[in-house]
Write an enzyme that holds these catalytic residues in place. Structure first.
Site, PDB file in Angstrom:
ATOM      1  N   ASP A 222       0.842  -1.204   0.000  1.00  0.00           N
ATOM      2  CA  ASP A 222       0.000   0.000   0.000  1.00  0.00           C
ATOM      3  C   ASP A 222       0.875   1.250   0.000  1.00  0.00           C
ATOM      4  O   ASP A 222       0.601   2.227  -0.708  1.00  0.00           O
ATOM      5  CB  ASP A 222      -0.989  -0.009   1.180  1.00  0.00           C
ATOM      6  N   ASP A 246       1.529  -7.150 -10.826  1.00  0.00           N
ATOM      7  CA  ASP A 246       0.549  -6.890 -11.881  1.00  0.00           C
ATOM      8  C   ASP A 246       0.012  -5.465 -11.738  1.00  0.00           C
ATOM      9  O   ASP A 246      -0.049  -4.690 -12.698  1.00  0.00           O
ATOM     10  CB  ASP A 246      -0.587  -7.927 -11.718  1.00  0.00           C
ATOM     11  N   ASP A 250       1.454  -1.653 -13.791  1.00  0.00           N
ATOM     12  CA  ASP A 250       0.555  -0.801 -14.578  1.00  0.00           C
ATOM     13  C   ASP A 250       0.583   0.630 -14.039  1.00  0.00           C
ATOM     14  O   ASP A 250       0.541   1.593 -14.808  1.00  0.00           O
ATOM     15  CB  ASP A 250      -0.883  -1.326 -14.535  1.00  0.00           C
TER      16      ASP A 250
END
Ligand code: NAD
Length: 363
Positions: A222, A246, A250
């Site tokens: 986080d 993943d 991005d």
């Protein structure tokens, strides 16, 4: 050097034609063989990864991949969907390390949604483990809950797991990559909540003992998501598991402005790899000749460097891309006022021209 060329679907065929054009413009001898993959392979052979394509990929020294997928295949059974071809290739080729560089080109600083001073000069590398984690852990499925907050209710579940060798091998990849860069690795986990990631953190720390010249820090996922937008230049190499990687890769990709600029590599233990742009098949712009081919062209450069031991050729392609950008050439996704807007083919031609002449006329 044998390259399996798998263009795939949507803009995959358009961007791949440009990457192949650039490879052919180098003074190197390649054997390039093309095969269908994804939706195109499903249409022709009833499967997104036919044996003929898989065998070609296995026999080649490297695989250059475009993109797969189209919304029209969303109703197919999961094993027949185009995206399964990527999972199948990763599995059969033993590709466990995904490299995603996020580099902000000086000329494209304005294309990012972040303030220029935060991303100017950004050059980070996200290394994502590809074969383990909650994406592949068993058991998984749906059942009737026997405990929890709602016993008797329908529930779904997945299993997060990592084995010691899986963590060790990706940690070695990250430390070795950092040695060729700024010698700093950030291992991203969720050790405060998840047993799997406490184990991840412990094993990465143990492997680090073999790399005393590389700095290691640990960060919860986080916080990593926040730091990537707050102070991305603090990172050098980020290593993490399949699911966190993943998502974070991005996020890192978008820091640089356009997903159309970002290459990626997925490597096995011998550095044989599959090279592809970070974006998908973009059905919304397919067939219009406007897709940005640079991510695929830069993926070809990564292929030359990592799998084909041709670092000078990789440097030539990367510097040709820089000079094309410096000359003001832009596809629509990275266009800004005063720049020369070009289509997919013109962008490929400009890179070839820059490769051959080493300079390109300012527009
Ligand atoms: P996408 O990456 O295809 O497109 C997202 C947005 O970015 C779209 O607006 C698209 O036009 C734009 N874009 C992407 N690449 C571009 C380029 N080179 N130049 C200019 N603009 C570009 O993601 P999506 O729309 O979520 O998915 C479309 C299809 O692609 C789906 O079927 C998805 O499953 C598939 N997909 C495949 C891969 C892959 O092949 N590795 C990866 C992601 C998504």
């Amino acid at each position: 050097m044998k390259i399996a060329v798998l263009p795939g679907d949507g803009i995959g065929t358009e961007i791949m034609a440009e990457a192949v054009k650039v490879l052919k413009a180098l003074d190197l001898t390649f054997e390039m063989e093309e095969a269908l993959v994804g939706g195109a392979a499903y249409e022709a052979h009833g499967h997104p990864l036919p044996d003929s394509t898989l065998n070609l990929a296995k026999a080649a020294d490297a695989v250059l991949f475009g993109a797969v997928g189209d919304w029209k295949y969303d109703k197919l059974d999961r094993p027949l969907r185009p995206e399964q071809a990527i999972l199948g290739l990763r599995k059969h080729l033993g590709l466990f390390a995904n490299f995603r560089p996020a580099i902000c080109y000086e000329q494209l600083v304005g294309a990012s949604s972040l303030k220029p001073e935060l991303i100017a000069g950004l050059d980070i590398l996200i290394i994502r483990e590809l074969t383990g984690d909650i994406y592949f852990g068993q058991p998984r499925g749906r059942r009737t809950a026997v405990d929890g907050h709602f016993p008797g209710a329908e529930e779904a579940f997945d299993t997060m797991r990592y084995s010691r060798p899986e963590i060790e091998r990706i940690a070695h990849v990250a430390f070795q990559a950092a040695r060729k860069r700024n010698k700093k690795v950030t291992s991203v986990d969720k050790a405060n909540v998840l047993e799997t990631f406490q184990f991840w953190k412990d094993v990465v720390t143990e492997v680090h003992a073999q790399y005393p010249d590389v700095e290691l820090d640990h960060m919860y996922v986080d916080n990593a998501a926040m730091q990537l937008v707050k102070a991305p230049k603090k990172f050098d190499v980020v290593v993490t598991g399949n699911m966190f990687g993943d998502i974070l890769s991005d996020e890192a990709a978008m820091l640089t402005g356009s997903i159309g600029m970002l290459p990626s590599a997925s490597l096995d233990k011998h550095n044989k790899g599959l090279y592809e742009p970070s974006h998908g098949s973009a059905p919304d712009i397919a067939g219009k000749g406007i897709a940005n081919p640079l991510a695929t062209i830069l993926s070809a450069a990564m292929m030359l460097r990592f799998s084909l031991q041709q670092p000078e050729a990789a440097d030539r392609i990367e510097s040709a891309v820089r000079s094309v950008l410096a000359a003001g050439y832009r596809t629509g996704d990275i266009w800004s006022e005063g720049m020369k807007q070009v289509g997919t083919r013109e962008m490929g031609d400009a890179v070839v021209a820059a490769l051959i002449t080493k300079t390109i006329t300012k527009s």
